[in-house]
Design an enzyme around this catalytic site. Structure first.
Site, short mmCIF file in Angstrom:
data_model
loop_
_atom_site.label_atom_id
_atom_site.label_comp_id
_atom_site.label_asym_id
_atom_site.label_seq_id
_atom_site.Cartn_x
_atom_site.Cartn_y
_atom_site.Cartn_z
N LYS A 124 1.12 -1.11 0.11
CA LYS A 124 0.07 -0.06 -0.07
C LYS A 124 0.79 1.23 0.15
O LYS A 124 1.84 1.17 0.53
CB LYS A 124 -0.92 0.16 1.34
CG LYS A 124 -2.21 0.68 1.21
CD LYS A 124 -3.29 0.13 0.48
CE LYS A 124 -4.49 1.08 0.36
NZ LYS A 124 -5.45 0.24 -0.15
N ASP A 164 -7.15 4.10 -4.27
CA ASP A 164 -7.73 3.99 -3.15
C ASP A 164 -8.33 5.38 -2.87
O ASP A 164 -8.70 6.08 -3.49
CB ASP A 164 -6.77 3.58 -2.27
CG ASP A 164 -7.42 3.22 -0.53
OD1 ASP A 164 -7.79 2.05 -0.47
OD2 ASP A 164 -7.53 3.86 0.40
P1 NDP Z 1 -12.79 7.56 -2.67
O1 NDP Z 1 -11.90 8.72 -2.57
O2 NDP Z 1 -13.60 7.48 -4.04
O3 NDP Z 1 -14.27 8.01 -1.60
C1 NDP Z 1 -13.96 7.99 -0.20
C2 NDP Z 1 -15.21 8.58 0.44
O4 NDP Z 1 -15.06 8.33 1.87
C3 NDP Z 1 -15.70 9.88 0.21
O5 NDP Z 1 -17.15 9.99 0.31
C4 NDP Z 1 -15.12 10.87 1.65
O6 NDP Z 1 -15.45 12.02 1.64
C5 NDP Z 1 -15.19 9.43 2.52
N1 NDP Z 1 -13.88 9.67 3.39
C6 NDP Z 1 -12.54 9.75 3.30
N2 NDP Z 1 -12.06 9.76 4.49
C7 NDP Z 1 -13.16 10.10 5.30
C8 NDP Z 1 -12.86 10.38 6.74
N3 NDP Z 1 -11.69 10.29 7.42
N4 NDP Z 1 -13.93 10.31 7.40
C9 NDP Z 1 -15.24 10.29 6.89
N5 NDP Z 1 -15.30 10.07 5.54
C10 NDP Z 1 -14.21 9.94 4.66
O7 NDP Z 1 -12.37 6.36 -1.98
P2 NDP Z 1 -12.82 4.90 -2.29
O8 NDP Z 1 -14.44 4.95 -2.38
O9 NDP Z 1 -12.18 4.06 -3.38
O10 NDP Z 1 -12.74 4.30 -0.85
C11 NDP Z 1 -13.60 4.04 0.25
C12 NDP Z 1 -13.08 2.84 1.17
O11 NDP Z 1 -12.91 1.66 0.40
C13 NDP Z 1 -11.51 3.10 1.75
O12 NDP Z 1 -11.79 2.51 3.07
C14 NDP Z 1 -10.64 2.46 0.81
O13 NDP Z 1 -9.55 1.79 1.47
C15 NDP Z 1 -11.54 1.06 0.57
N6 NDP Z 1 -11.35 0.26 -0.72
C16 NDP Z 1 -11.34 0.82 -1.88
C17 NDP Z 1 -11.17 0.17 -2.80
C18 NDP Z 1 -11.01 0.64 -4.41
O14 NDP Z 1 -10.94 -0.07 -5.25
N7 NDP Z 1 -11.29 1.80 -4.53
C19 NDP Z 1 -11.07 -1.30 -2.93
C20 NDP Z 1 -11.08 -1.95 -1.54
C21 NDP Z 1 -11.21 -1.07 -0.44
P3 NDP Z 1 -14.68 13.17 1.61
O15 NDP Z 1 -14.83 13.40 0.12
O16 NDP Z 1 -15.30 14.27 2.12
O17 NDP Z 1 -13.20 13.00 1.80
O1 2IT Z 2 -7.97 -1.91 -0.66
C1 2IT Z 2 -8.14 -1.95 -1.60
O2 2IT Z 2 -8.11 -3.20 -2.13
C2 2IT Z 2 -7.57 -1.28 -2.99
N1 2IT Z 2 -7.59 0.00 -2.71
C3 2IT Z 2 -7.62 -1.79 -4.26
C4 2IT Z 2 -6.05 -2.19 -4.38
C5 2IT Z 2 -5.66 -2.57 -5.98
O3 2IT Z 2 -4.68 -3.00 -6.22
O4 2IT Z 2 -6.81 -2.65 -6.74
#
Ligand code: NDP
Ligand code: 2IT
Length: 445
Positions: A124, A164
């Site tokens: 990561k 992420d």
């Molecule tokens: P995005 O940046 O697209 O969206 C994140 C969302 O979460 C936004 O609405 C953001 O609001 C909110 N957020 C972020 N930080 C905080 C915080 N500290 N407190 C409250 N709200 C918060 O990210 P993703 O949708 O890609 O990721 C969301 C989660 O999913 C994370 O935990 C990530 O690690 C996990 N994840 C993502 C994957 C992927 O493929 N993208 C895969 C697996 C897991 P704001 O705009 O206000 O920051």
């Molecule tokens: O937390 C996760 O699994 C991700 N943000 C996706 C990682 C990836 O390599 O697609």
């Protein structure tokens, strides 16, 4: 191993990294029994090598903002474990990023990637740079400055980053461009790329879709389904949007979405048309979720709060770590929630997990239910290697198979004497065993 002692030792050696300690504690607590059935593991002190990352890179990233000022951020890449494949995991850009958070994410990623059945190790990276409020040009300059340093540590067979929080298609595109320029190499060094230059169909959808496929598999064990269920979703980013889309496709009703400032609750449900509005608001205009209530005034916006106190049947935390605490978990259970599937990484606190498990509701940890994103990243790597692109149907079918397979493994390794499936234990044991066997076979390296 004595899980308590291992953890105490890690806390002493690596203080001020609470999220890392939390993630390690959850895994050690559930694999201890299985680990101790294999004295050969302990003889090699495998557990320490599994908890401590292979290596960590830290670097300064300096870039120029639109006013001509020079800004300095930190950049990191944690290469946790490559026993079963090249390091693989996302990059997070958020003001809260620090080494402890990335160590927790890289540790979790190792087990998650093992669960997918695909050959990917765990890593990561990220930066405390926040794209929020930045212009396109600033984001591009930052991504280029970040990649200038990261380039030397990654490669299609070495370490393959992706998105992420704060890193989506736009950022991956800019980073890919800089990597290509510096190395003169066009390769699958990042996943989540644009479709025109090696990206996979269904990658943007994969994490959210996968979370709901996993939810569906959990509900099926109770003879239940998503159809007709009211669903609380947190976040409004990539994972939350596509979780909502799949809930809608399966006949469920998303009731909430949120960002770090607050949440919206729509008593009439977030329909397809309303979700299209949210997607445009977030992805095109990069707006805030509170703007939803200006467009749909029957909905309410609550500032500074999380959606967990609203009444519903299912909760999908899809924003960030520790966003659902014990008090929220109690409210969910009291309101009759039957299932919680994590789209985010470690969104539930240890106290919240205890509440769910004591109430014996369906609860899946992120490393199982959000593995769809990295799975399709793995499929993107396969497509890049064979220089072919698969159809959306093919990728979606493979994603579904992987999620159902992870579910089966959780049931296999996590079913307790009374029949309750402890998905945390199931995921941790299944993920751990594969990595452990690979490490044993490869000797002390
Ligand atoms: P995005 O940046 O697209 O969206 C994140 C969302 O979460 C936004 O609405 C953001 O609001 C909110 N957020 C972020 N930080 C905080 C915080 N500290 N407190 C409250 N709200 C918060 O990210 P993703 O949708 O890609 O990721 C969301 C989660 O999913 C994370 O935990 C990530 O690690 C996990 N994840 C993502 C994957 C992927 O493929 N993208 C895969 C697996 C897991 P704001 O705009 O206000 O920051
Ligand atoms: O937390 C996760 O699994 C991700 N943000 C996706 C990682 C990836 O390599 O697609």
């Amino acid at each position: 191993m004595d899980a308590k002692k291992v953890l105490e030792d890690l806390k002493r050696r690596f203080p001020n990294e609470p999220e890392y300690h939390q993630a390690v504690e959850e895994v050690l607590g559930t694999i201890e029994e299985e680990y101790n059935k294999h004295p050969e593991f302990d003889k090699m002190n495998l557990i320490e090598r599994l908890c401590i990352p292979d290596r960590i890179y830290q670097f300064r990233v300096t870039w120029m903002d639109d006013k001509g000022n020079y800004q300095t951020n930190m950049g990191y890449r944690v290469q946790h474990n490559n026993a079963i494949g090249p390091y693989k995991g996302g990059i997070r850009f958020h003001s809260s990023v620090n080494l402890g958070i990335l160590k927790f994410l890289a540790f979790e990623q190792t087990f998650k990637n093992s669960l997918t059945t695909l050959p990917m190790g765990g890593g990561k990276g990220g930066s405390d740079f926040s794209p929020r409020g930045k212009s396109n040009a600033e984001v591009m300059r930052f991504c280029q400055a970040f990649m200038l340093e990261l380039t030397r540590h990654i490669g299609p067979d070495v370490d393959v980053p992706a998105g992420d929080i704060g890193v989506g298609g736009r950022e991956v595109g800019y980073m890919f461009g800089m990597y290509k320029k510096l190395t003169r190499e066009f390769s699958g060094v990042l996943t989540g790329k644009g479709l025109e230059f090696g990206g996979s169909l269904i990658r943007p959808e994969a994490t959210g879709y996968g979370t709901v496929y996993f939810l569906r598999a959990m509900l099926k064990t109770k003879g239940d389904e998503v159809k007709g269920k009211k669903v609380l979703i947190s976040g409004a980013g990539n994972v939350a949007q596509y979780a909502a889309e799949k809930v809608l496709q399966l006949g469920g009703i998303p009731m909430t979405m949120s960002d770090s400032d607050g949440y919206i609750y729509d008593p009439d449900g977030i329909t397809r048309e309303k979700l299209d509005y949210i997607m445009e608001l977030k992805n095109v205009y990069r707006g805030r979720i509170k703007e939803y209530v200006e467009k749909y005034p029957t909905a309410k916006y609550t500032a500074g709060a999380k959606p967990w106190f609203e009444k519903a049947d299912i909760a999908l935390p899809c924003a960030t770590q520790n966003e659902l605490n014990e008090e929220a978990a109690k409210a969910l259970v009291a309101n009759g929630v039957i299932a919680v599937a994590e789209g985010a990484n470690m969104p539930s606190t240890p106290g919240a997990i205890r509440v769910f498990q004591e109430a014996k509701i369906l609860y899946s940890p992120g490393k199982a239910s959000n593995a769809g994103g990295v799975s399709v990243s793995g499929l993107e790597m396969s497509q890049n290697s064979e220089r072919l692109s698969w159809t959306a149907e093919e990728v979606d079918a493979k994603l579904l198979w992987i999620m159902e397979n992870i579910h089966e493994n959780c049931v296999k390794y996590g079913t307790e004497a009374d029949g309750y499936v402890n998905y945390v234990k199931g995921a941790n044991v299944a993920g751990f065993m594969k990595v452990a066997k690979a490490m044993m076979a490869q000797g002390i390296v």
